[in-house]
Design a protein around this motif. Structure first.
Motif, PDB file in Angstrom:
ATOM      1  N   PRO A 122       8.739 -18.994   5.400  1.00  0.00           N
ATOM      2  CA  PRO A 122       7.724 -18.057   5.893  1.00  0.00           C
ATOM      3  C   PRO A 122       7.304 -17.150   4.738  1.00  0.00           C
ATOM      4  CG  PRO A 122       9.572 -18.130   7.406  1.00  0.00           C
ATOM      5  CD  PRO A 122       9.976 -18.923   6.201  1.00  0.00           C
ATOM      6  N   GLY A 123       6.041 -16.848   4.668  1.00  0.00           N
ATOM      7  CA  GLY A 123       5.551 -16.031   3.561  1.00  0.00           C
ATOM      8  C   GLY A 123       4.896 -16.890   2.494  1.00  0.00           C
ATOM      9  N   ASP A 124       5.253 -18.178   2.443  1.00  0.00           N
ATOM     10  CA  ASP A 124       4.591 -19.080   1.490  1.00  0.00           C
ATOM     11  C   ASP A 124       3.128 -19.246   1.901  1.00  0.00           C
ATOM     12  OD1 ASP A 124       6.967 -19.456   0.199  1.00  0.00           O
ATOM     13  OD2 ASP A 124       7.290 -21.525   0.863  1.00  0.00           O
ATOM     14  N   ASP A 125       2.345 -19.596   0.894  1.00  0.00           N
ATOM     15  CA  ASP A 125       0.927 -19.813   1.112  1.00  0.00           C
ATOM     16  C   ASP A 125       0.694 -20.871   2.210  1.00  0.00           C
ATOM     17  OD1 ASP A 125      -1.686 -19.338   0.477  1.00  0.00           O
ATOM     18  OD2 ASP A 125      -1.789 -20.992  -0.958  1.00  0.00           O
ATOM     19  N   HIS A 126      -0.121 -20.539   3.190  1.00  0.00           N
ATOM     20  CA  HIS A 126      -0.503 -21.466   4.267  1.00  0.00           C
ATOM     21  C   HIS A 126       0.628 -21.843   5.228  1.00  0.00           C
ATOM     22  CE1 HIS A 126      -4.010 -21.908   1.698  1.00  0.00           C
ATOM     23  NE2 HIS A 126      -4.635 -22.461   2.692  1.00  0.00           N
ATOM     24  N   TYR A 127       1.752 -21.137   5.156  1.00  0.00           N
ATOM     25  CA  TYR A 127       2.865 -21.484   6.050  1.00  0.00           C
ATOM     26  C   TYR A 127       2.459 -21.348   7.525  1.00  0.00           C
ATOM     27  CZ  TYR A 127       7.572 -21.278   8.152  1.00  0.00           C
ATOM     28  OH  TYR A 127       8.692 -21.488   8.920  1.00  0.00           O
ATOM     29  N   ASP A 128       1.968 -20.141   7.875  1.00  0.00           N
ATOM     30  CA  ASP A 128       1.584 -19.906   9.276  1.00  0.00           C
ATOM     31  C   ASP A 128       0.504 -20.892   9.729  1.00  0.00           C
ATOM     32  OD1 ASP A 128       3.363 -17.822   9.299  1.00  0.00           O
ATOM     33  OD2 ASP A 128       1.869 -16.232   9.551  1.00  0.00           O
ATOM     34  N   ALA A 129      -0.437 -21.158   8.837  1.00  0.00           N
ATOM     35  CA  ALA A 129      -1.541 -22.060   9.191  1.00  0.00           C
ATOM     36  C   ALA A 129      -1.007 -23.470   9.463  1.00  0.00           C
ATOM     37  CB  ALA A 129      -2.572 -22.100   8.072  1.00  0.00           C
ATOM     38  N   LYS A 130      -0.020 -23.874   8.688  1.00  0.00           N
ATOM     39  CA  LYS A 130       0.523 -25.226   8.901  1.00  0.00           C
ATOM     40  C   LYS A 130       1.232 -25.329  10.245  1.00  0.00           C
ATOM     41  CE  LYS A 130       0.352 -26.542   4.216  1.00  0.00           C
ATOM     42  NZ  LYS A 130       0.833 -27.200   3.023  1.00  0.00           N
ATOM     43  N   VAL A 131       1.967 -24.273  10.589  1.00  0.00           N
ATOM     44  CA  VAL A 131       2.630 -24.292  11.898  1.00  0.00           C
ATOM     45  C   VAL A 131       1.575 -24.299  13.008  1.00  0.00           C
ATOM     46  CG1 VAL A 131       4.239 -23.102  13.436  1.00  0.00           C
ATOM     47  CG2 VAL A 131       4.624 -23.038  10.955  1.00  0.00           C
ATOM     48  N   THR A 132       0.536 -23.487  12.834  1.00  0.00           N
ATOM     49  CA  THR A 132      -0.514 -23.413  13.851  1.00  0.00           C
ATOM     50  C   THR A 132      -1.222 -24.753  14.023  1.00  0.00           C
ATOM     51  OG1 THR A 132      -0.843 -21.076  13.355  1.00  0.00           O
ATOM     52  CG2 THR A 132      -2.632 -22.183  14.518  1.00  0.00           C
ATOM     53  N   VAL A 133      -1.563 -25.376  12.918  1.00  0.00           N
ATOM     54  CA  VAL A 133      -2.264 -26.664  12.999  1.00  0.00           C
ATOM     55  C   VAL A 133      -1.340 -27.741  13.572  1.00  0.00           C
ATOM     56  CG1 VAL A 133      -3.343 -28.511  11.633  1.00  0.00           C
ATOM     57  CG2 VAL A 133      -3.948 -26.114  11.215  1.00  0.00           C
TER      58      VAL A 133
END
Ligand SMILES: [Fe+2]
Ligand SMILES: [Fe+2]
Length: 173
Positions: free
Chosen positions: A105-116
């Motif tokens: 968590p905190g890495d670039d695009h982490y949240d977006a990858k989980v969301t997608v």
């Protein structure tokens, strides 16, 4: 429904209920992730633990589907396009899971990858529940026997017998 055979224990769950329960469980975990995303604090530890659980659940779920359920359904219904699409969607999910496995968590695009990943899984689950499962029911497969096989395989995998669902699944032997 008269498909129970010698192999199925009394009270055994059929394949479709098992898979549908998994779908609900995973959907709830993705909703929990969204809550963490919207929280004031970063919640990195919670996110990391939750995402590991999501990825492990999905990995085992996809594996028991492919090895047991999809194989039987593909043979029983005349719709290779539907089954091919499901395979490709699993491959897409595995790709995102593999990326998340290397991330924090905190890495670039982490949240977006989980969301997608969650959005893709939603779409995939809808096709299974609205198209594949009704066809499987119509095909008069022995869903109770398939359910028993899937649960057995799941236990094997969760004991560390082959799901590459993360390092913490140490081999139990
Ligand atoms: Fe699936
Ligand atoms: Fe599924």
């Amino acid at each position: 429904m008269t498909q129970a055979k010698a192999k199925s224990a009394p009270g055994a769950k059929d394949a479709i209920s098992i898979l549908t329960e998994d779908h609900k469980k995973v959907k709830k975990m993705f909703m929990d992730f969204k809550k963490l995303m919207n929280s004031e604090d970063k919640k990195e530890v919670e996110k990391s633990l939750l995402v590991k659980r999501i990825c492990e659940e999905l990995t085992v779920h996809m594996q028991i589907e492919e090895e047991i359920f999809y194989r039987a359904v593909r043979a029983a219904i005349d719709d290779d396009d539907l089954m091919d699409e499901a395979d490709v969607e699993h491959a897409g999910a595995r790709d995102l899971i593999a990326q998340l496995d290397e991330m924090e968590p905190g890495d670039d695009h982490y949240d977006a990858k989980v969301t997608v990943l969650g959005e893709n899984v939603d779409h995939h689950v809808k096709e299974e529940q609205d198209e594949m499962f009704p066809k499987a029911k119509k095909a008069k497969l022995d869903l109770t026997a398939l359910g028993a096989q899937m649960l057995e395989r799941r236990h094997e995998l969760q004991a560390g017998g082959g799901a590459s669902a993360g390092k913490k699944n140490a081999r139990a032997a």
